[in-house]
Motif scaffolding. Structure first.
Motif, short mmCIF file in Angstrom:
data_model
loop_
_atom_site.label_atom_id
_atom_site.label_comp_id
_atom_site.label_asym_id
_atom_site.label_seq_id
_atom_site.Cartn_x
_atom_site.Cartn_y
_atom_site.Cartn_z
N THR A 1 2.35 28.12 9.63
CA THR A 1 1.81 28.34 8.29
C THR A 1 0.95 29.60 8.21
O THR A 1 0.65 30.07 7.11
CB THR A 1 0.98 27.12 7.82
OG1 THR A 1 0.03 26.78 8.83
CG2 THR A 1 1.89 25.94 7.55
N LEU A 2 0.55 30.15 9.35
CA LEU A 2 -0.14 31.43 9.36
C LEU A 2 0.84 32.59 9.40
O LEU A 2 0.47 33.75 9.26
CB LEU A 2 -1.09 31.53 10.56
CG LEU A 2 -2.40 30.75 10.44
CD1 LEU A 2 -3.14 30.76 11.77
CD2 LEU A 2 -3.29 31.32 9.34
N THR A 3 2.11 32.29 9.63
CA THR A 3 3.17 33.30 9.60
C THR A 3 4.17 32.91 8.52
O THR A 3 4.16 31.78 8.04
CB THR A 3 3.89 33.37 10.96
OG1 THR A 3 4.45 32.09 11.27
CG2 THR A 3 2.94 33.78 12.07
N SER A 4 5.04 33.83 8.17
CA SER A 4 6.08 33.51 7.18
C SER A 4 7.25 32.85 7.90
O SER A 4 8.34 33.40 7.97
CB SER A 4 6.54 34.78 6.47
OG SER A 4 5.49 35.33 5.72
N THR A 5 7.00 31.67 8.41
CA THR A 5 7.97 31.07 9.31
C THR A 5 8.70 29.90 8.70
O THR A 5 9.88 29.97 8.39
CB THR A 5 7.29 30.62 10.62
OG1 THR A 5 6.52 31.69 11.12
CG2 THR A 5 8.32 30.23 11.64
N GLY A 6 8.00 28.80 8.50
CA GLY A 6 8.67 27.62 7.98
C GLY A 6 9.26 26.75 9.06
O GLY A 6 9.64 25.61 8.81
N SER A 7 9.38 27.26 10.27
CA SER A 7 9.87 26.45 11.38
C SER A 7 8.84 25.37 11.69
O SER A 7 7.63 25.60 11.64
CB SER A 7 10.09 27.33 12.61
OG SER A 7 10.62 26.60 13.68
N ILE A 8 9.29 24.16 11.99
CA ILE A 8 8.37 23.06 12.25
C ILE A 8 8.81 22.26 13.46
O ILE A 8 9.98 22.25 13.82
CB ILE A 8 8.28 22.10 11.04
CG1 ILE A 8 9.66 21.51 10.71
CG2 ILE A 8 7.69 22.81 9.83
CD1 ILE A 8 9.62 20.35 9.75
#
Length: 549
Positions: free
Chosen positions: A332-339
């Motif tokens: 959530t601190l990066t533009s990731t979305g991976s969980i």
């Protein structure tokens, strides 16, 4: 001791990579020689590799490339039943195809569908995986263009978007992703188009799945800070993230390029201390977020969590609560979305911290490229505030921050709040929006707020406690992703063009030093205060109300 060692080794690895990777990216974006592969690509694109562009042309190139990418992805999904390697998948429904096309072309990679049951191999690899690379390279190109705006004097050009795009993909993202994929394969990640896996469902039926190179997808999506993956449960799937050390590698890939780009920035502006200042801001925000999230998850309220010392529901049982919290903080601190865990099951304060991470603009360290230009915008706003305090025209890196520059920076900052708050309000005011909520009260509001925050900031993760695969959400979240990506990019490039055209301003006794700890604290303070003032009412009705109840 395992959790502290996990975090400490991650921090050490990022610190070790900061200088060599940052210097390498500096050479990539400032070099004048083109490789043979790159020259072939330029010929295919029909561009002149040595022709630089003004900011307006650079922006039009970004938009044109992105629009073509969206149209291509949309068509690929709608026609997948007529294409080879479709695995018998049906055409993707129009609203979902629109949402997914915009999602991957904007580096959001929000997935409102189950990847393994919706997309065939061709769409996954030739469509989505390609965008995992090039959409990240677009963000890096825009960041480099902004840095050139600070580094150049009396210049009308910012470089060539096509050269920046190709170099970022070919020289940075592809080589690192290839090496990371080999490591993930060694760790047990699946890497094949062949083979079938069959399991029994809860209803007693059987489901068969053919994996599509999960190791490569995992390396690509996390290196480019993309959340899109083959599996619905993403990095919680053992095919994609088999062991604790592959989990560590995944988090490392999320962060390493974004945390190294400040070094590139420092080299390009001719002052490495400026790079250390920016990375220090990123690190302080990240550490505070990590501590708050872990404390909230390890000291959760409730009889059972307090009895066992932590909240386990929705966490990745293989890795534990703390490591799941580290992943959630990084994503959530990066533009990731991976969980690798279920964010909807986090405590009210822990989940609220994840929302706040995105509301900060994902600048610690943020998306690949997007994090750097986001924190530089906040630095511009900080020197403007400081200039008001001492009654001087603010300056940053030898450039005056005048009316035009501060208007562009202010509009950049206002894009996300407008999208997040307007989107959440519309969803809560309509039957279609409220019907998707699986929970009522403050937690239900948090689910909707999280969705529009994730889309507008091009993050891609979700609380997952809301049914978003509907025409209403696919349409509105797609619009938020598009406006949340391209409006800021145009404003950033306009600011870069304005800065590049200026003559350098010599430092004087009244110039605010921007390479000292004082400025680090000021940027951190301005970042948090601006977000708090903007979003506190929404947070108070959602996660804060739930946490205090």
């Amino acid at each position: 001791m395992a959790a502290p060692l996990f975090i400490a080794s991650l921090v050490l690895a990022l610190a070790v990579c900061y200088r060599p990777l940052g210097d390498y990216m500096y050479r990539v974006y400032t070099g004048t020689r083109h490789s043979a592969v790159e020259r072939v690509i330029y010929r295919l694109l029909g561009v002149q590799s040595d022709a630089e562009q003004r900011w307006g042309i650079y922006a039009r190139a970004v938009l044109a490339f992105s629009v073509v990418s969206i149209l291509f992805l949309y068509g690929l999904q709608r026609l997948q039943d007529h294409l080879f390697l479709s695995l018998g998948m049906k055409p993707v429904e129009p609203a979902l195809a629109w949402n997914t096309a915009v999602s991957f072309a904007t580096n959001t990679n929000w997935q409102a569908y189950s990847g393994e049951a919706t997309m065939g191999h061709l769409v996954q690899t030739a469509g989505l995986a390609v965008q995992n690379f090039v959409s990240a390279a677009v963000g890096m190109a825009v960041a480099v263009a902004l840095v050139r705006g600070f580094a150049r004097a009396k210049s009308e050009t910012l470089g060539s978007f096509w050269v920046d795009l190709v170099r970022g993909t070919v020289r940075i993202l592809l080589p690192i992703a290839f090496a990371a994929a080999l490591v993930l394969v060694a760790g047990g990640a699946i890497q094949t188009f062949g083979g079938h896996f069959t399991w029994t469902t809860l209803t007693g039926g059987e489901q068969t799945f053919t994996p599509a190179a999960a190791a490569t997808q995992e390396a690509i999506k996390n290196l480019g800070t993309n959340g899109g993956g083959i599996f619905n449960v993403n990095s919680a799937h053992p095919f994609e993230n088999p062991t604790s050390w592959t989990n560590w590698l995944t988090i490392f890939l999320l962060l390493v390029i974004a945390f190294s780009l400040p070094r590139t920035f420092g080299r390009m502006v001719g002052n490495n201390r400026q790079g250390y200042t920016i990375v220090s801001v990123m690190a302080i925000i990240a550490i505070v977020s990590l501590v708050v999230t872990n404390v909230a998850e390890l000291s959760a309220s409730g009889t059972v969590p307090q009895a066992i010392g932590q909240a386990m529901e929705g966490r990745e049982a293989r890795f534990g609560v703390s490591n799941s919290g580290v992943f959630a903080t990084a994503t959530t601190l990066t533009s990731t979305g991976s969980i690798d865990s279920f964010h909807d099951s986090y405590t009210a304060i822990g989940g609220g911290m994840l929302i706040f991470n995105m509301l900060l603009g994902e600048v610690a360290p943020g998306g690949v490229g997007a994090g750097l230009y986001g924190i530089l915008i906040l630095a511009v706003l900080t020197v403007f505030v400081a200039g008001l305090m001492v009654g001087r025209t603010p300056e940053y890196l030898g450039r005056k921050i005048g009316a035009r520059e501060i208007k562009l920076a202010s509009m950049y900052f206002l894009v996300t709040p407008v999208l997040v708050l307007a989107g959440t309000a519309v969803a809560m005011a309509t039957e279609d929006g409220r019907a998707a909520m699986l929970n009522g009260g403050p937690h239900g509001l948090s689910e909707i707020l999280y969705a529009y925050t994730s889309a507008s900031n091009n993050n891609g993760s979700a609380f997952a406690g809301v049914s978003v695969n509907t025409p209403f959400f696919n349409t509105t979240l797609g619009l938020c992703m598009a406006f949340g990506r391209f409006l800021p990019i145009v404003l950033v490039l306009a600011l870069a063009g304005s800065l590049a055209g200026q003559a350098p301003v010599p430092a004087s006794a009244g110039t605010l030093p921007t390479d000292r700890p004082q400025f680090v604290g000021m940027v951190v303070g301005v970042t948090i205060i601006l977000v708090a003032l903007t979003f506190l009412p929404a947070l108070a009705l959602g996660p804060l109300a739930e946490g205090l109840s």
